[in-house]
Design an enzyme around this catalytic site. Structure first.
Site, short mmCIF file in Angstrom:
data_model
loop_
_atom_site.label_atom_id
_atom_site.label_comp_id
_atom_site.label_asym_id
_atom_site.label_seq_id
_atom_site.Cartn_x
_atom_site.Cartn_y
_atom_site.Cartn_z
CB SER A 39 -5.59 24.50 30.72
OG SER A 39 -6.11 24.92 30.46
CE LYS A 80 -4.51 26.38 27.07
NZ LYS A 80 -4.68 26.04 27.75
#
Length: 186
Positions: A39, A80
């Protein structure tokens, strides 16, 4: 005999102090984390090992583009990038990020954008109102996070805004594998 016993006791005491200090540092200041999944590509690779600074957000608020670790669930932490801050409106349109209507460059995506064809989509269009919680602005005490691999990331587009209380900390140092040792820039 008493001298040997004192020497053993001194060693035991030193080991206990060392383990105690290591425990305190690990619990409250720094911790290792292993990147799990794609990701954050190309910035972070699967299995990269990093150090998380756990006390940085006790000193100041998260900043745009910090790479953070947060509790996504009781069992799983995610890594993230902070995109939106409290009080801001976030929108992505035509692969461009807009904060409060102003275009914001994302330097960490420049290589990906350069290699794209005109018809390709890096980040699907969205507005903050369309995300879970349908906020008009990011509430106080929350941030909006996205993975750098926008086509393959479970982030605020699915989870909604993330409470700052759920942030484990900021990470910026890859220490393993050896050939990837680096600090992250923007």
């Amino acid at each position: 005999m008493a001298k040997k016993k004192n020497e053993w006791f001194d060693w035991l005491k030193a080991l206990l102090i060392a383990f105690g200090l290591a425990f305190i540092v690990r619990m409250f200041f720094f911790a290792p984390i292993v990147v799990d999944g794609p990701s954050m590509l190309p910035t972070l690779h699967n299995r990269d090992q990093m150090i998380v600074n756990k006390f940085v957000y006790r000193l100041h608020e998260p900043e745009r583009f910090d790479v953070v670790v947060f509790h996504a669930s009781e069992e799983k932490d995610f890594i993230k990038r902070v995109i939106g801050l409290p009080g801001e409106h976030v929108e992505v349109s035509d692969n461009n990020l807009y904060i409060d209507g102003d275009l914001v460059e994302e330097p960490f995506l420049s290589e990906q954008k350069k290699d794209m064809k005109s018809y390709q989509i890096l980040t699907s269009d969205f507005t903050l109102e369309e995300l879970p919680g349908n906020h008009e602005v990011i509430p106080e005490g929350h941030v909006l996070v996205l993975g750098d691999n926008r086509g393959n990331s479970t982030d605020s587009r699915m989870l909604g805004v993330i409470p700052v209380d759920e942030l484990v900390g900021r990470t910026s140092i890859i220490y393993w594998p050896f050939q990837r040792i680096q600090t992250l820039g923007e």
